[in-house]
Design a protein around this motif. Structure first.
Motif, PDB file in Angstrom:
ATOM      1  N   VAL A  13      -5.729   7.972  12.856  1.00 15.40           N
ATOM      2  CA  VAL A  13      -6.001   7.085  11.712  1.00 15.40           C
ATOM      3  C   VAL A  13      -7.494   7.068  11.400  1.00 15.40           C
ATOM      4  CG1 VAL A  13      -5.823   4.727  10.827  1.00 15.40           C
ATOM      5  CG2 VAL A  13      -3.995   5.661  12.258  1.00 15.40           C
ATOM      6  N   LEU A  14      -8.311   6.976  12.444  1.00 15.80           N
ATOM      7  CA  LEU A  14      -9.761   6.961  12.258  1.00 15.80           C
ATOM      8  C   LEU A  14     -10.224   8.248  11.580  1.00 15.80           C
ATOM      9  CD1 LEU A  14     -12.533   5.683  12.728  1.00 15.80           C
ATOM     10  CD2 LEU A  14     -12.528   6.711  15.024  1.00 15.80           C
ATOM     11  N   HIS A  15      -9.684   9.389  12.030  1.00 16.67           N
ATOM     12  CA  HIS A  15     -10.042  10.681  11.446  1.00 16.67           C
ATOM     13  C   HIS A  15      -9.637  10.737   9.972  1.00 16.67           C
ATOM     14  CE1 HIS A  15     -10.474  14.996  10.846  1.00 16.67           C
ATOM     15  NE2 HIS A  15      -9.210  15.024  10.395  1.00 16.67           N
ATOM     16  N   ALA A  16      -8.448  10.231   9.641  1.00 19.08           N
ATOM     17  CA  ALA A  16      -7.963  10.261   8.258  1.00 19.08           C
ATOM     18  C   ALA A  16      -8.863   9.438   7.333  1.00 19.08           C
ATOM     19  CB  ALA A  16      -6.530   9.739   8.208  1.00 19.08           C
TER      20      ALA A  16
ATOM     21  N   VAL B 155       0.843  -1.207   0.000  1.00 21.76           N
ATOM     22  CA  VAL B 155       0.000   0.000   0.000  1.00 21.76           C
ATOM     23  C   VAL B 155       0.875   1.253   0.000  1.00 21.76           C
ATOM     24  CG1 VAL B 155      -1.614   1.360   1.360  1.00 21.76           C
ATOM     25  CG2 VAL B 155      -1.995  -1.097   1.069  1.00 21.76           C
ATOM     26  N   THR B 156       1.862   1.278   0.860  1.00 16.19           N
ATOM     27  CA  THR B 156       2.726   2.463   0.989  1.00 16.19           C
ATOM     28  C   THR B 156       3.456   2.751  -0.326  1.00 16.19           C
ATOM     29  OG1 THR B 156       3.066   1.986   3.328  1.00 16.19           O
ATOM     30  CG2 THR B 156       4.626   3.486   2.284  1.00 16.19           C
ATOM     31  N   GLN B 157       4.018   1.722  -0.933  1.00 13.56           N
ATOM     32  CA  GLN B 157       4.746   1.900  -2.190  1.00 13.56           C
ATOM     33  C   GLN B 157       3.820   2.395  -3.302  1.00 13.56           C
ATOM     34  OE1 GLN B 157       8.040   1.686  -2.799  1.00 13.56           O
ATOM     35  NE2 GLN B 157       8.389   1.276  -0.624  1.00 13.56           N
ATOM     36  N   ALA B 158       2.606   1.849  -3.371  1.00 15.33           N
ATOM     37  CA  ALA B 158       1.656   2.248  -4.417  1.00 15.33           C
ATOM     38  C   ALA B 158       1.228   3.703  -4.261  1.00 15.33           C
ATOM     39  CB  ALA B 158       0.432   1.330  -4.393  1.00 15.33           C
TER      40      ALA B 158
ATOM     41  N   PHE C 226      -6.001   5.182   4.716  1.00 13.42           N
ATOM     42  CA  PHE C 226      -7.283   4.775   4.125  1.00 13.42           C
ATOM     43  C   PHE C 226      -7.129   3.452   3.360  1.00 13.42           C
ATOM     44  CE2 PHE C 226     -10.073   4.857   0.357  1.00 13.42           C
ATOM     45  CZ  PHE C 226     -11.312   4.864   0.977  1.00 13.42           C
ATOM     46  N   MET C 227      -6.080   3.358   2.535  1.00 11.08           N
ATOM     47  CA  MET C 227      -5.878   2.162   1.719  1.00 11.08           C
ATOM     48  C   MET C 227      -5.470   0.957   2.568  1.00 11.08           C
ATOM     49  SD  MET C 227      -6.584   2.641  -1.449  1.00 11.08           S
ATOM     50  CE  MET C 227      -6.897   3.988  -2.609  1.00 11.08           C
ATOM     51  N   ALA C 228      -4.688   1.193   3.603  1.00 11.02           N
ATOM     52  CA  ALA C 228      -4.271   0.096   4.481  1.00 11.02           C
ATOM     53  C   ALA C 228      -5.482  -0.504   5.198  1.00 11.02           C
ATOM     54  CB  ALA C 228      -3.236   0.589   5.479  1.00 11.02           C
ATOM     55  N   LYS C 229      -6.411   0.360   5.590  1.00  9.58           N
ATOM     56  CA  LYS C 229      -7.629  -0.129   6.233  1.00  9.58           C
ATOM     57  C   LYS C 229      -8.508  -0.880   5.238  1.00  9.58           C
ATOM     58  CE  LYS C 229     -10.851  -0.647   9.299  1.00  9.58           C
ATOM     59  NZ  LYS C 229     -10.656  -1.660  10.369  1.00  9.58           N
ATOM     60  N   LYS C 230      -8.666  -0.299   4.037  1.00  8.60           N
ATOM     61  CA  LYS C 230      -9.586  -0.872   3.053  1.00  8.60           C
ATOM     62  C   LYS C 230      -9.053  -2.147   2.407  1.00  8.60           C
ATOM     63  CE  LYS C 230     -12.172   0.253  -1.174  1.00  8.60           C
ATOM     64  NZ  LYS C 230     -12.473   1.296  -2.185  1.00  8.60           N
ATOM     65  N   HIS C 231      -7.789  -2.145   2.004  1.00  9.60           N
ATOM     66  CA  HIS C 231      -7.276  -3.253   1.199  1.00  9.60           C
ATOM     67  C   HIS C 231      -6.383  -4.231   1.962  1.00  9.60           C
ATOM     68  CE1 HIS C 231      -8.969  -1.901  -2.592  1.00  9.60           C
ATOM     69  NE2 HIS C 231      -8.581  -0.675  -2.304  1.00  9.60           N
ATOM     70  N   ALA C 232      -5.691  -3.749   2.996  1.00 11.77           N
ATOM     71  CA  ALA C 232      -4.869  -4.667   3.781  1.00 11.77           C
ATOM     72  C   ALA C 232      -5.640  -5.206   4.981  1.00 11.77           C
ATOM     73  CB  ALA C 232      -3.595  -3.972   4.252  1.00 11.77           C
ATOM     74  N   GLY C 233      -6.809  -4.582   5.252  1.00  9.62           N
ATOM     75  CA  GLY C 233      -7.646  -5.061   6.355  1.00  9.62           C
ATOM     76  C   GLY C 233      -7.027  -4.862   7.723  1.00  9.62           C
TER      77      GLY C 233
ATOM     78  N   ALA D 123      -3.161  -0.864  14.485  1.00  9.85           N
ATOM     79  CA  ALA D 123      -1.994  -1.428  13.791  1.00  9.85           C
ATOM     80  C   ALA D 123      -1.430  -0.421  12.787  1.00  9.85           C
ATOM     81  CB  ALA D 123      -2.383  -2.717  13.082  1.00  9.85           C
ATOM     82  N   ILE D 124      -2.339   0.281  12.093  1.00  5.52           N
ATOM     83  CA  ILE D 124      -1.883   1.297  11.132  1.00  5.52           C
ATOM     84  C   ILE D 124      -1.178   2.424  11.856  1.00  5.52           C
ATOM     85  CG2 ILE D 124      -2.638   2.978   9.399  1.00  5.52           C
ATOM     86  CD1 ILE D 124      -5.062   1.128   8.855  1.00  5.52           C
ATOM     87  N   GLY D 125      -1.779   2.855  12.986  1.00  8.52           N
ATOM     88  CA  GLY D 125      -1.169   3.932  13.773  1.00  8.52           C
ATOM     89  C   GLY D 125       0.208   3.559  14.276  1.00  8.52           C
ATOM     90  N   THR D 126       0.373   2.311  14.696  1.00 15.33           N
ATOM     91  CA  THR D 126       1.673   1.851  15.193  1.00 15.33           C
ATOM     92  C   THR D 126       2.737   1.938  14.106  1.00 15.33           C
ATOM     93  OG1 THR D 126       0.599   0.343  16.772  1.00 15.33           O
ATOM     94  CG2 THR D 126       2.904  -0.110  16.184  1.00 15.33           C
ATOM     95  N   ARG D 127       2.371   1.538  12.856  1.00 11.87           N
ATOM     96  CA  ARG D 127       3.337   1.565  11.755  1.00 11.87           C
ATOM     97  C   ARG D 127       3.754   2.997  11.418  1.00 11.87           C
ATOM     98  NH1 ARG D 127       3.741  -3.228   8.864  1.00 11.87           N
ATOM     99  NH2 ARG D 127       5.524  -2.149   7.931  1.00 11.87           N
ATOM    100  N   LEU D 128       2.838   3.962  11.600  1.00  9.17           N
ATOM    101  CA  LEU D 128       3.118   5.356  11.230  1.00  9.17           C
ATOM    102  C   LEU D 128       3.417   6.251  12.426  1.00  9.17           C
ATOM    103  CD1 LEU D 128       0.320   5.724   8.517  1.00  9.17           C
ATOM    104  CD2 LEU D 128       2.784   5.727   8.099  1.00  9.17           C
TER     105      LEU D 128
END
Length: 461
Positions: free
Chosen positions: A431-434, A374-377, A407-414, A419-424
């Motif tokens: 993350v929820l707001h974004a 997702v990040t690379q795309a 947004f894409m990590a939530k939608k496509h990586a599930g 978990a998304i917040g931890t990575r960033l």
């Protein structure tokens, strides 16, 4: 007086009585009669693809029905519009016939029990549709095709004799071996070429055995210049047939005649076949047809679309090529289903229609998507260094890119918000707001809609 529509209705009745309902509904029900004058019957078909299917799969039934209803002198012509619903683009073509080299002369037969004096020419039993011209090539079939073309261009050179082609069902074996036979007949029209399945060979042998005509059977096959046998694995377990075939095989090899064999498996896996036959299969060239790679699958779809006057969107072609991976036959079936659905539903071939058709036909290949993909795309689309997304920078372009990654990590990586917040290195709430921000903007901003669509395409590719 009987009208041409009534005559055609009689033909449809014959087709309906002799075909499964799904085949009749797909290939004959959409056809209508335009005219019948001076023994010339013209029918309206949805596309040239219908012509290919009728001529390739149902020509014998078609010819029989037409002769019965219209008389033996009837000539069939197909009419179709190159562009849908545009009569000005209409084209009329006659029923196709084999090339001069492939077409047998009157009286030619592939029956091994016909008297020798009648066998100066035989019916090669080759389907004129299977040529090298419409055989798509790629790395998955390059070796087998190159060898086949070498044999066809110079049949007198026996470097690759016998030629043993193997591969899983539907990868193009029958097309390739018949293309070799057609090219040989075009190059050397007097050459005695015969294509036959192992099952038919077995049936003929059984008939010869019961009728006391084994000598006629063997003499016929020993007179062939190029013998092409499909599905040779069907001789497994048939000991008497194998013994007779061995003598035919050995005679043809000793007399510098070409043998071409096709099988679903390699010779080393053909348990139940006589060892002396297997050893001779390995004397020549063994070539494998792999499952079609992405390039080949795409080329096949493009060729089919062009042949039918269709303009398939790139996203449709890519979607089918990514998900229909097992065989060429499966790809052709999907195209047939798409055309049928589009015709019946009167709607264009779109990605949505393609998804519905494929859902009923194949298991959709789901790409495993993770945070890195997702990040690379996203970074690639916005032309931003991926490392900047993980910084604390509040620059607009970096902040927007970071939100899109969330947004894409939530939608496509599930991934979960945490978990998304931890990575960033961001909070769950951020993350929820974004994600909610982008969802709300999507309904209002066309550019954002285009961005999301393009990024999703990159993620899925």
């Amino acid at each position: 007086m009987t009208t041409h529509q009534e005559l055609w209705q009689r033909c449809l009745t014959i087709f309906k009585d002799n075909l499964p309902a799904e085949q009749y509904n797909a290939w004959f029900e959409p056809i209508t009669s335009i005219s019948f004058e001076n023994n010339r019957l013209t029918v309206l078909v949805p596309s040239p693809f219908f012509v290919e299917q009728l001529e390739g799969r149902y020509i014998h039934l078609l010819g029989s029905a037409l002769c019965k209803v219209y008389g033996k002198d009837v000539k069939l012509f197909y009419h179709f519009n190159q562009v849908k619903n545009e009569p000005t683009t209409g084209v009329t073509i006659g029923s196709s016939k084999p090339s001069a080299g492939v077409a047998p002369k009157p009286g030619a037969s592939s029956n091994p029990f016909v008297q020798a004096e009648q066998q100066t020419e035989i019916d090669a039993q080759l389907n004129p549709v299977y040529t090298f011209d419409n055989y798509c090539g790629s790395m998955s079939n390059r070796v087998a095709r190159s060898i086949g073309e070498a044999i066809a261009e110079n049949p007198k050179i026996k470097t690759f004799n016998p030629l043993f082609i193997f591969g899983s069902p539907g990868v193009g074996k029958t097309h390739l071996i018949q293309a070799i036979g057609i090219r040989i007949k075009e190059t050397m029209p007097q050459s005695r070429v015969l294509y036959i399945t192992a099952r038919l060979f077995e049936s003929q042998f059984t008939t010869a055995l019961k009728g006391g005509k084994i000598n006629e059977f063997i003499n016929f096959y020993q007179s062939i210049d190029t013998l092409i046998i499909d599905d040779i694995q069907d001789l497994i377990g048939k000991q008497k047939t194998q013994n007779t075939f061995y003598h035919i095989f050995d005679h043809l090899m000793r007399n510098q005649k070409q043998l071409i064999l096709a099988s679903d498996c390699r010779p080393s896996m053909m348990e139940g076949l006589e060892q002396r036959l297997l050893s001779r299969f390995k004397v020549g060239m063994t070539a494998e047809l792999d499952k079609p790679d992405f390039e080949l699958r795409r080329d096949v779809l493009l060729q089919k679309a062009e042949h039918n006057g269709l303009e398939l969107p790139d996203e449709v072609i890519d979607f089918i090529a990514r998900n229909v991976t097992e065989s060429i036959r499966e790809l052709e079936g999907i195209v047939v289903s798409l055309i049928a659905h589009a015709t019946v539903l009167n709607e264009p071939i779109s990605l949505e229609l393609t998804r519905r058709v494929l859902a009923n036909a194949v298991k959709i290949n789901r790409k495993s998507i993770n945070f890195e993909i997702v990040t690379q795309a996203v970074a690639g689309y916005y032309k931003i260094d991926p490392d900047l997304i993980f910084t604390k920078s509040r620059k607009r372009e970096i902040s927007d890119t970071r939100q899109m990654v969330m947004f894409m990590a939530k939608k496509h990586a599930g991934m979960a918000y945490t978990a998304i917040g931890t990575r960033l290195n961001r909070t769950h709430a951020t993350v929820l707001h974004a994600c909610r921000n982008i969802e709300q903007r999507l309904s209002l901003e066309k550019q954002l809609q285009a961005d999301v669509a393009n990024i999703e395409k990159a993620i899925m590719s």
